[in-house]
Enzyme design. Structure first.
Site, PDB file in Angstrom:
ATOM      1  N   TYR A 199       0.840  -1.301   0.079  1.00 39.49           N
ATOM      2  CA  TYR A 199       0.009  -0.088   0.178  1.00 39.49           C
ATOM      3  C   TYR A 199       0.866   1.109  -0.048  1.00 39.49           C
ATOM      4  CZ  TYR A 199      -3.931   3.178   0.983  1.00 39.49           C
ATOM      5  OH  TYR A 199      -4.678   4.145   0.801  1.00 39.49           O
TER       6      TYR A 199
ATOM      7  N   PHE B 286      -7.800  21.864 -24.275  1.00 39.31           N
ATOM      8  CA  PHE B 286      -7.974  20.219 -24.472  1.00 39.31           C
ATOM      9  C   PHE B 286      -9.246  20.127 -23.546  1.00 39.31           C
ATOM     10  CE2 PHE B 286      -7.848  16.010 -23.248  1.00 39.31           C
ATOM     11  CZ  PHE B 286      -7.966  15.391 -24.532  1.00 39.31           C
ATOM     12  N   THR B 287      -9.875  19.100 -23.954  1.00 38.61           N
ATOM     13  CA  THR B 287     -11.497  18.976 -23.121  1.00 38.61           C
ATOM     14  C   THR B 287     -11.201  18.680 -21.698  1.00 38.61           C
ATOM     15  OG1 THR B 287     -10.955  16.662 -23.571  1.00 38.61           O
ATOM     16  CG2 THR B 287     -12.486  17.792 -25.304  1.00 38.61           C
TER      17      THR B 287
ATOM     18  N   ASP C  84       1.489  20.588 -20.174  1.00 47.32           N
ATOM     19  CA  ASP C  84       0.682  19.474 -20.314  1.00 47.32           C
ATOM     20  C   ASP C  84       1.785  18.568 -21.355  1.00 47.32           C
ATOM     21  OD1 ASP C  84      -0.725  17.105 -21.350  1.00 47.32           O
ATOM     22  OD2 ASP C  84      -2.402  18.280 -21.553  1.00 47.32           O
TER      23      ASP C  84
ATOM     24  N   LYS D  33      -0.027   7.972 -23.353  1.00 48.49           N
ATOM     25  CA  LYS D  33       0.443   8.519 -24.570  1.00 48.49           C
ATOM     26  C   LYS D  33       1.897   7.983 -24.670  1.00 48.49           C
ATOM     27  CE  LYS D  33      -3.853  10.740 -24.106  1.00 48.49           C
ATOM     28  NZ  LYS D  33      -4.704  10.722 -22.929  1.00 48.49           N
TER      29      LYS D  33
ATOM     30  N   ARG E 153     -13.683  15.550 -33.366  1.00 51.88           N
ATOM     31  CA  ARG E 153     -12.664  16.715 -32.847  1.00 51.88           C
ATOM     32  C   ARG E 153     -13.412  18.221 -33.358  1.00 51.88           C
ATOM     33  NH1 ARG E 153     -10.366  14.763 -28.077  1.00 51.88           N
ATOM     34  NH2 ARG E 153     -12.500  15.076 -27.756  1.00 51.88           N
TER      35      ARG E 153
ATOM     36  N   PHE F 179     -19.046  15.097 -25.811  1.00 50.71           N
ATOM     37  CA  PHE F 179     -18.598  14.119 -26.793  1.00 50.71           C
ATOM     38  C   PHE F 179     -18.584  12.825 -26.644  1.00 50.71           C
ATOM     39  CE2 PHE F 179     -14.164  13.480 -25.464  1.00 50.71           C
ATOM     40  CZ  PHE F 179     -14.004  14.815 -24.605  1.00 50.71           C
TER      41      PHE F 179
HETATM   42  O1  PLI Z   1      -7.012  10.723 -20.859  1.00 46.22           O
HETATM   43  P1  PLI Z   1      -6.130  11.113 -19.549  1.00 46.22           P
HETATM   44  O2  PLI Z   1      -6.958  11.509 -18.504  1.00 46.22           O
HETATM   45  O3  PLI Z   1      -5.005  10.236 -19.149  1.00 46.22           O
HETATM   46  O4  PLI Z   1      -5.439  12.486 -20.195  1.00 46.22           O
HETATM   47  C1  PLI Z   1      -5.865  13.404 -20.231  1.00 46.22           C
HETATM   48  C2  PLI Z   1      -5.442  14.410 -21.728  1.00 46.22           C
HETATM   49  C3  PLI Z   1      -4.588  15.589 -21.355  1.00 46.22           C
HETATM   50  N1  PLI Z   1      -3.812  16.283 -22.164  1.00 46.22           N
HETATM   51  C4  PLI Z   1      -3.947  15.861 -23.342  1.00 46.22           C
HETATM   52  C5  PLI Z   1      -3.271  16.586 -24.408  1.00 46.22           C
HETATM   53  C6  PLI Z   1      -4.828  14.638 -23.777  1.00 46.22           C
HETATM   54  O5  PLI Z   1      -4.470  14.264 -24.990  1.00 46.22           O
HETATM   55  C7  PLI Z   1      -5.375  14.060 -22.789  1.00 46.22           C
HETATM   56  C8  PLI Z   1      -6.031  12.897 -23.363  1.00 46.22           C
HETATM   57  N2  PLI Z   1      -6.432  12.541 -24.360  1.00 46.22           N
HETATM   58  C9  PLI Z   1      -7.114  11.675 -24.788  1.00 46.22           C
HETATM   59  C10 PLI Z   1      -7.903  10.640 -24.168  1.00 46.22           C
HETATM   60  C11 PLI Z   1      -7.021  11.428 -26.439  1.00 46.22           C
HETATM   61  O6  PLI Z   1      -7.857  10.678 -26.946  1.00 46.22           O
HETATM   62  O7  PLI Z   1      -6.565  12.572 -27.076  1.00 46.22           O
END
Ligand code: PLI
Length: 464
Positions: free
Chosen positions: A79, A131-132, A222, A265, A389, A456
């Site tokens: 933990y 970003f969303t 970011d 990513k 998008r 979306f």
């Molecule tokens: O999906 P998360 O919570 O691990 O990350 C959010 C996020 C933050 N910043 C940027 C630039 C992103 O592209 C992002 C998540 N992007 C997704 C899910 C995408 O499909 O692009």
């Protein structure tokens, strides 16, 4: 060494071979017509088993290496104080250069903590395009996002090599207008997802840093695709051609005070993220907040094995042959579409090829959701799943509730890392061409269900 005169240049290939495969299934057109109607013409609501080539996102869809899988077996599921946390902390320090690391379950977990710590009611958060999830957390904390990306970012055909750059004049005007005290930080994204995966240059970042320091405003990166951004700097910016990706990434991060990160990513994992900070006091607060929302500060919602895979993924992500092949594959798909005269966002971005839905369907107004309709048509044609998008992703103005009308109305063909082959790219390109040929017959959509937050993901549509 002599090359054969037939070749202008030598081809390159992926720096890996396939060890395990996952079968995918081709469905019939009738199956897909039914599936997309059941999903309310929203590709997020499709079952993945009904998808042939899944280009919805590059988020968490990466193929991990054998080393990462081996690392999963070394998960220390204590933990508190897991060995894997310390490996992650070491990797972030080594490659990104920040002093403190708070793991989070994914990027938005880090965005939540950062926004809650720094933003007060009535604040403004400038950034290079929204970003969303990032904007949503900034708004939930009482802030207003202000777009200060250069105008070229909103023009799909503009070939500016660094369309993610910040408009320094716009930043200065905002500071003059609202005062530096109302700006808790500048949100700097590398690369800029909603602009088409477009990079920000080192020179621009350095200039933003100088301006921000002058006004005492911190910068938070970011860092979700900062490694991809580093590759573009290496390829396009004078003075960086001979530098390693690792060196470029480290210099880039040095102009910022911390970062939010979706490890799903660049860092080549299926789940995970972090918040990195240099300031000791802010770190104290983040360590405290993370226990409320994510978990103890040495796991932040992740299993030990997830942190281990991410630590290894970070080191793999900065390898030159990896990043060249990763962005090279995106380039391969984009080049094909450009050669066939299909309108896409230029230059080709780092993680995806973006179809310009306004240019595809000039007969549809934005209220008829052209990008949403185009993503549905592509799925029906071939089972390729893409993502809208455009107007649906942009959502509504926080204060007035009015529909936002973004200049960019795009469909994103997002390439997962190390997952698909060149042949999958060929099939995708051919399907896009088929849909392009039938563009005049395309009809728009009507939104019949609109969720309150980040609509979306779950909105439903019918054919108009
Ligand atoms: O999906 P998360 O919570 O691990 O990350 C959010 C996020 C933050 N910043 C940027 C630039 C992103 O592209 C992002 C998540 N992007 C997704 C899910 C995408 O499909 O692009």
């Amino acid at each position: 060494m002599k090359t054969h005169p037939r070749f202008e240049r030598r081809s390159w290939a992926e720096p890996w071979k396939v060890k395990i495969v996952e079968p995918i299934k081709m469905t019939s057109r009738a199956d897909r017509e039914r599936a997309i109607a059941e999903a309310g013409y929203n590709t997020f609501l499709l079952r993945s088993e009904d998808v042939y080539i899944d280009l919805l996102t590059d988020s968490g869809t990466n193929a991990m290496s054998d080393r990462q899988w081996a690392g999963m077996m070394l998960g220390d599921e204590a933990y508190a104080g897991s060995r894997n946390f310390y490996n992650l902390e070491r990797a972030v320090r080594e490659y990104y250069g920040y002093r403190h690391v708070v793991p989070t379950h994914q990027g938005r977990g880090a965005e939540h903590i950062l926004s809650q710590m720094l933003i007060r009611q009535g604040d403004y958060v400038p950034g290079n395009m929204y970003f969303t999830t990032t904007r949503h957390h900034q708004e939930l904390a009482g802030g207003t996002f202000v777009d200060i990306v250069i105008p070229e970012a909103h023009e799909p055909a503009n070939e500016h090599p660094f369309k993610g750059n910040i408009d320094l004049g716009a930043l200065e005007r905002l500071i003059a207008q609202v005062g530096a005290r109302k700006i808790p930080y500048i949100c700097l994204a590398a690369t800029v997802n909603m602009a088409g995966g477009q990079p920000i240059s080192m020179a621009n970042t350095r200039a933003v840093r100088e301006l921000a320091l002058h006004h005492g405003i911190p910068i938070f990166l970011d860092g979700t695709r900062a490694v991809e951004n580093a590759y573009f700097i290496q390829q396009r910016e004078e003075g960086y051609g001979g530098k390693s990706i690792a060196a470029i990434l480290k210099e880039f991060c040095s102009y910022t005070d911390g970062c939010t990160m979706s490890g799903k990513k660049d860092a080549l994992v299926n789940i995970g993220g972090w918040l990195a900070l240099n300031d000791d006091k802010l770190f104290e607060e983040a360590r405290n907040l993370v226990v409320v929302y994510e978990g103890l500060h040495t796991y932040g919602g992740l299993a030990g094995r997830d942190m281990e895979a991410m630590a290894i993924g970070i080191a793999e992500s900065v390898q030159q042959d990896h990043i060249r092949a990763r962005i090279g594959q995106v380039e391969y798909l984009g080049r094909k579409l450009i050669d066939w005269g299909i309108p896409i966002v230029r230059p080709i971005g780092g993680h995806a090829v973006y179809l310009d839905a306004k240019a595809f369907y000039p007969h549809l107004t934005q209220d008829q959701f052209p990008a949403q309709a185009l993503a549905a048509e592509l799925y029906i044609d071939s089972g390729v799943r893409a993502m809208e998008r455009g107007i649906v992703s942009a959502g509504r103005d926080k204060a007035t509730g009015a529909q936002r009308y973004p200049k960019l109305e795009l469909v994103r063909l997002t390439i997962p890392r190390r997952v698909y082959t060149q042949a999958h790219m060929d099939v995708t390109a051919e399907s896009v061409a088929e849909v392009y040929d039938g563009r005049e017959a395309a009809r728009g959509l009507t939104m019949v269900y609109e969720p309150r937050y980040l609509r979306f993901f779950q909105a439903r549509f019918e054919r108009a």
